[in-house]
Scaffold this motif. Structure first.
Motif, PDB file in Angstrom:
ATOM      1  N   UNK A   1       0.872  -1.260  -0.027  1.00  0.00           N
ATOM      2  CA  UNK A   1      -0.174  -0.176   0.426  1.00  0.00           C
ATOM      3  C   UNK A   1       0.900   1.026  -0.360  1.00  0.00           C
ATOM      4  N   UNK A   2       1.493   0.986   1.067  1.00  0.00           N
ATOM      5  CA  UNK A   2       2.708   2.456   0.812  1.00  0.00           C
ATOM      6  C   UNK A   2       3.827   3.020  -0.579  1.00  0.00           C
ATOM      7  N   UNK A   3       4.027   1.369  -1.573  1.00  0.00           N
ATOM      8  CA  UNK A   3       4.226   1.795  -2.692  1.00  0.00           C
ATOM      9  C   UNK A   3       3.141   2.337  -3.669  1.00  0.00           C
ATOM     10  N   UNK A   4       2.126   2.158  -3.626  1.00  0.00           N
ATOM     11  CA  UNK A   4       1.075   1.795  -4.542  1.00  0.00           C
ATOM     12  C   UNK A   4       0.829   4.137  -4.243  1.00  0.00           C
ATOM     13  N   UNK A   5       0.065   3.801  -2.427  1.00  0.00           N
ATOM     14  CA  UNK A   5       0.806   5.138  -2.783  1.00  0.00           C
ATOM     15  C   UNK A   5       1.274   6.247  -3.217  1.00  0.00           C
ATOM     16  N   UNK A   6       2.948   5.348  -3.047  1.00  0.00           N
ATOM     17  CA  UNK A   6       3.757   7.071  -3.388  1.00  0.00           C
ATOM     18  C   UNK A   6       3.732   7.093  -4.510  1.00  0.00           C
ATOM     19  N   UNK A   7       3.583   6.161  -5.936  1.00  0.00           N
ATOM     20  CA  UNK A   7       3.096   6.086  -7.103  1.00  0.00           C
ATOM     21  C   UNK A   7       2.169   6.936  -7.848  1.00  0.00           C
ATOM     22  N   UNK A   8       1.158   6.902  -7.107  1.00  0.00           N
ATOM     23  CA  UNK A   8      -0.121   7.258  -7.597  1.00  0.00           C
ATOM     24  C   UNK A   8      -0.211   9.302  -6.826  1.00  0.00           C
ATOM     25  N   UNK A   9       0.229   9.519  -5.456  1.00  0.00           N
ATOM     26  CA  UNK A   9       0.167  10.462  -5.185  1.00  0.00           C
ATOM     27  C   UNK A   9       2.020  10.995  -6.254  1.00  0.00           C
ATOM     28  N   UNK A  10       3.217  10.276  -6.751  1.00  0.00           N
ATOM     29  CA  UNK A  10       4.109  11.191  -7.206  1.00  0.00           C
ATOM     30  C   UNK A  10       3.489  11.679  -8.240  1.00  0.00           C
ATOM     31  N   UNK A  11       2.752  10.906  -8.930  1.00  0.00           N
ATOM     32  CA  UNK A  11       2.584  11.245 -10.601  1.00  0.00           C
ATOM     33  C   UNK A  11       1.119  12.200 -11.011  1.00  0.00           C
ATOM     34  N   UNK A  12       0.429  12.109  -9.720  1.00  0.00           N
ATOM     35  CA  UNK A  12      -0.430  13.036  -9.416  1.00  0.00           C
ATOM     36  C   UNK A  12      -0.206  13.964  -9.682  1.00  0.00           C
ATOM     37  N   UNK A  13       0.904  14.840  -8.543  1.00  0.00           N
ATOM     38  CA  UNK A  13       1.964  15.570  -7.473  1.00  0.00           C
ATOM     39  C   UNK A  13       2.401  16.062  -9.450  1.00  0.00           C
ATOM     40  N   UNK A  14       3.591  15.584  -9.871  1.00  0.00           N
ATOM     41  CA  UNK A  14       3.598  15.462 -11.303  1.00  0.00           C
ATOM     42  C   UNK A  14       2.994  16.067 -12.929  1.00  0.00           C
ATOM     43  N   UNK A  15       1.625  15.473 -12.717  1.00  0.00           N
ATOM     44  CA  UNK A  15       0.503  16.142 -13.250  1.00  0.00           C
ATOM     45  C   UNK A  15       0.005  17.865 -13.218  1.00  0.00           C
ATOM     46  N   UNK A  16       0.022  17.576 -11.446  1.00  0.00           N
ATOM     47  CA  UNK A  16      -0.762  18.614 -11.262  1.00  0.00           C
ATOM     48  C   UNK A  16       0.383  19.907 -11.442  1.00  0.00           C
ATOM     49  N   UNK A  17       1.813  20.060 -11.031  1.00  0.00           N
ATOM     50  CA  UNK A  17       2.985  20.567 -11.297  1.00  0.00           C
ATOM     51  C   UNK A  17       2.939  20.997 -12.131  1.00  0.00           C
ATOM     52  N   UNK A  18       2.446  20.966 -13.455  1.00  0.00           N
ATOM     53  CA  UNK A  18       2.517  21.241 -14.844  1.00  0.00           C
ATOM     54  C   UNK A  18       1.436  22.148 -15.216  1.00  0.00           C
ATOM     55  N   UNK A  19       0.027  22.252 -14.567  1.00  0.00           N
ATOM     56  CA  UNK A  19       0.037  23.282 -14.659  1.00  0.00           C
ATOM     57  C   UNK A  19      -0.520  24.745 -14.465  1.00  0.00           C
ATOM     58  N   UNK A  20       0.034  24.346 -12.576  1.00  0.00           N
ATOM     59  CA  UNK A  20       1.249  25.757 -12.275  1.00  0.00           C
ATOM     60  C   UNK A  20       2.573  26.002 -12.839  1.00  0.00           C
ATOM     61  N   UNK A  21       3.321  25.920 -13.257  1.00  0.00           N
ATOM     62  CA  UNK A  21       4.351  25.750 -14.199  1.00  0.00           C
ATOM     63  C   UNK A  21       4.020  26.403 -15.037  1.00  0.00           C
ATOM     64  N   UNK A  22       2.162  26.177 -15.830  1.00  0.00           N
ATOM     65  CA  UNK A  22       2.624  27.353 -16.862  1.00  0.00           C
ATOM     66  C   UNK A  22       1.732  29.001 -16.717  1.00  0.00           C
ATOM     67  N   UNK A  23       1.379  28.788 -14.914  1.00  0.00           N
ATOM     68  CA  UNK A  23       0.373  29.868 -14.738  1.00  0.00           C
ATOM     69  C   UNK A  23       2.155  30.424 -13.738  1.00  0.00           C
ATOM     70  N   UNK A  24       2.640  30.154 -14.394  1.00  0.00           N
ATOM     71  CA  UNK A  24       4.300  30.342 -13.281  1.00  0.00           C
ATOM     72  C   UNK A  24       4.504  30.889 -11.873  1.00  0.00           C
ATOM     73  N   UNK A  25       3.665  29.247 -10.778  1.00  0.00           N
ATOM     74  CA  UNK A  25       3.663  29.568 -10.064  1.00  0.00           C
ATOM     75  C   UNK A  25       4.941  28.522  -9.131  1.00  0.00           C
ATOM     76  N   UNK A  26       6.111  28.349  -9.869  1.00  0.00           N
ATOM     77  CA  UNK A  26       6.481  26.920  -9.505  1.00  0.00           C
ATOM     78  C   UNK A  26       7.694  28.530  -9.023  1.00  0.00           C
ATOM     79  N   UNK A  27       8.356  28.207  -7.777  1.00  0.00           N
ATOM     80  CA  UNK A  27       9.940  28.614  -7.689  1.00  0.00           C
ATOM     81  C   UNK A  27      10.744  27.228  -7.877  1.00  0.00           C
ATOM     82  N   UNK A  28      11.602  27.490  -9.302  1.00  0.00           N
ATOM     83  CA  UNK A  28      12.386  26.150  -8.931  1.00  0.00           C
ATOM     84  C   UNK A  28      13.530  26.096  -8.394  1.00  0.00           C
TER      85      UNK A  28
END
Length: 266
Positions: free
Chosen positions: A41-68
């Motif tokens: 469950x922990x490993x699957x949670x990491x995959x789910x959370x990691x991929x969801x966050x990676x997709x979500x950060x694209x939207x924030x990056x397009x709006x220039x809301x990420x400090x690299x």
């Protein structure tokens, strides 16, 4: 499968609305509802959370809301901590891991219910909100600590990252949310490397739940401007507080205490 699927959409919705916190439901859902072993469950949670966050950060990056720069420094320390946490998880009994998870849930609930005031530094028009000078020791120390928790029990750590970025580096909340999603995706990848020695994954179930979580996060992002996040966060904090007690009650039993005594007498 229907109930885990609905909960995956809810988790994504909360991630989109709050910028973190919803992923703390993933491990209990997989253990108590999907009936999976704790480490799986922990490993699957990491995959789910990691991929969801990676997709979500694209939207924030397009709006220039990420400090690299800030995200890379915090994320590098977090990746080290996450890898160490992932390796350490292999030495923990399942019941003890879930007990640790209950304490993390308690901490998340208290952070949501008694959060310090958000810091919104004054800036001149056109001035970048990303800091040029970082409190290196604090950032590296906090990054490692949050990463360690991520690797050990499989939560993204957004409930810790967002206020840490806001208070330590002065990022406004919208940038702290976007930058935290970047860090979470880095930490999740490093934690998976740490879990590689004891990693088993149901890829079909993982793909389905990840897709539903991403779908929910897109809906949450759309609703974020229409719903009061402050009131929602308080209510969610109460829910997590109650669930932490349920998890602790489920796991803190005579069998676990007997295993702990045997472990420490070896």
């Amino acid at each position: 499968m229907i109930l885990p699927g609905l909960l995956a959409v809810l988790i994504g919705l909360l991630l989109g609305l709050l910028g973190g916190g919803g992923s703390i439901l993933t491990v209990p859902m997989l253990v108590y509802i999907a009936g999976l072993p704790v480490k799986t469950a922990i490993v699957m949670s990491l995959i789910i959370v990691g991929l969801t966050s990676a997709i979500a950060v694209i939207q924030h990056a397009r709006r220039r809301r990420v400090c690299w720069k800030t995200g890379c420094v915090f994320g590098a320390a977090g990746m080290v901590g996450a890898y160490v946490g992932g390796r350490l998880a292999g030495f923990f009994m399942d019941g003890l891991l879930m007990l640790c998870f209950a304490f993390v849930m308690l901490g998340a609930a208290l952070a949501m219910l008694f959060k310090r005031a958000e810091r919104e530094p004054a800036r001149q028009a056109g001035e970048s909100f990303c800091p040029t000078d970082l409190p290196w020791f604090s950032v590296l120390f906090d990054g490692f600590g949050v990463g360690l928790i991520t690797g050990l029990v499989g939560v993204g750590g957004g409930f810790l990252l967002v206020p840490a970025l806001n208070l330590l580096t002065g990022l406004p909340m919208f940038a702290a949310v976007g930058t935290s999603l970047m860090i979470i995706s880095f930490q999740s990848l490093a934690a998976l490397a740490g879990h590689a020695q004891h990693m088993t994954v149901d890829w079909g179930l993982t793909a389905t739940l990840t897709g539903l979580t991403i779908l929910g996060s897109l809906g949450g992002s759309f609703l974020a401007s229409k719903i009061s996040a402050a009131g929602l966060k308080k209510g969610f904090g109460v829910l997590i507080l109650l669930l932490s007690g349920v998890v602790a009650y489920q796991e803190l039993n005579a069998a676990l205490l007997a295993e702990l005594r045997e472990f420490f007498h070896r």
